[in-house]
Design a protein around this motif. Structure first.
Motif, PDB file in Angstrom:
ATOM      1  N   HIS A   3      30.777  40.938  42.867  1.00 17.59           N
ATOM      2  CA  HIS A   3      30.051  39.830  42.241  1.00 17.59           C
ATOM      3  C   HIS A   3      29.187  40.356  41.102  1.00 17.59           C
ATOM      4  N   PRO A   4      28.947  39.522  40.080  1.00 16.81           N
ATOM      5  CA  PRO A   4      28.060  39.939  38.991  1.00 16.81           C
ATOM      6  C   PRO A   4      26.648  40.198  39.526  1.00 16.81           C
ATOM      7  N   PRO A   5      25.939  41.144  38.937  1.00 18.34           N
ATOM      8  CA  PRO A   5      24.590  41.451  39.425  1.00 18.34           C
ATOM      9  C   PRO A   5      23.555  40.378  39.098  1.00 18.34           C
ATOM     10  N   ILE A   6      23.804  39.584  38.068  1.00 15.97           N
ATOM     11  CA  ILE A   6      22.846  38.562  37.625  1.00 15.97           C
ATOM     12  C   ILE A   6      23.415  37.193  37.982  1.00 15.97           C
ATOM     13  N   VAL A   7      22.588  36.367  38.638  1.00 16.72           N
ATOM     14  CA  VAL A   7      22.997  34.995  38.947  1.00 16.72           C
ATOM     15  C   VAL A   7      21.956  34.042  38.384  1.00 16.72           C
ATOM     16  N   VAL A   8      22.440  33.083  37.596  1.00 13.32           N
ATOM     17  CA  VAL A   8      21.609  31.987  37.111  1.00 13.32           C
ATOM     18  C   VAL A   8      22.035  30.787  37.950  1.00 13.32           C
ATOM     19  N   PRO A  54      31.148  37.320  32.191  1.00 12.40           N
ATOM     20  CA  PRO A  54      31.207  37.005  33.619  1.00 12.40           C
ATOM     21  C   PRO A  54      31.156  38.220  34.539  1.00 12.40           C
ATOM     22  N   ALA A  55      31.350  39.407  34.005  1.00 11.69           N
ATOM     23  CA  ALA A  55      31.191  40.613  34.815  1.00 11.69           C
ATOM     24  C   ALA A  55      29.715  40.902  35.078  1.00 11.69           C
ATOM     25  N   TRP A  56      28.833  40.364  34.243  1.00 14.03           N
ATOM     26  CA  TRP A  56      27.395  40.593  34.364  1.00 14.03           C
ATOM     27  C   TRP A  56      26.637  39.392  34.906  1.00 14.03           C
TER      28      TRP A  56
END
Length: 74
Positions: A3-8, A54-56
């Motif tokens: 999963h990406p490390p940053i989620v908004v 989307p990787a981040w």
């Protein structure tokens, strides 16, 4: 799949979106500028370069860069 490390997260009813990095809550952002400040504070160099990667960053419950709650003036 990682999963990406940053989620908004999804928009709150009053506007703004919770921002987490690796599960740690950074705060509630109301704009891209505020999101960038949170990410810089978390130590990310040039965070504006990863917002659409989307990787981040995973944008949940709405379109990327959308900050106003549904039905409110933009």
């Amino acid at each position: 799949m990682q999963h990406p490390p940053i989620v908004v997260h999804q928009l709150s009813p009053s506007g703004g979106r919770r921002v987490t990095v690796r599960g740690r809550i950074l705060g509630l952002a109301y704009s891209d500028d505020e999101l960038l400040v949170f990410l810089e504070g978390a130590g990310l160099q040039d965070p504006d370069l990863v917002l659409d990667d989307p990787a981040w960053v995973e944008w949940r419950g709405g379109r990327a860069h959308e900050w106003a709650p549904p039905g409110s003036p933009a």
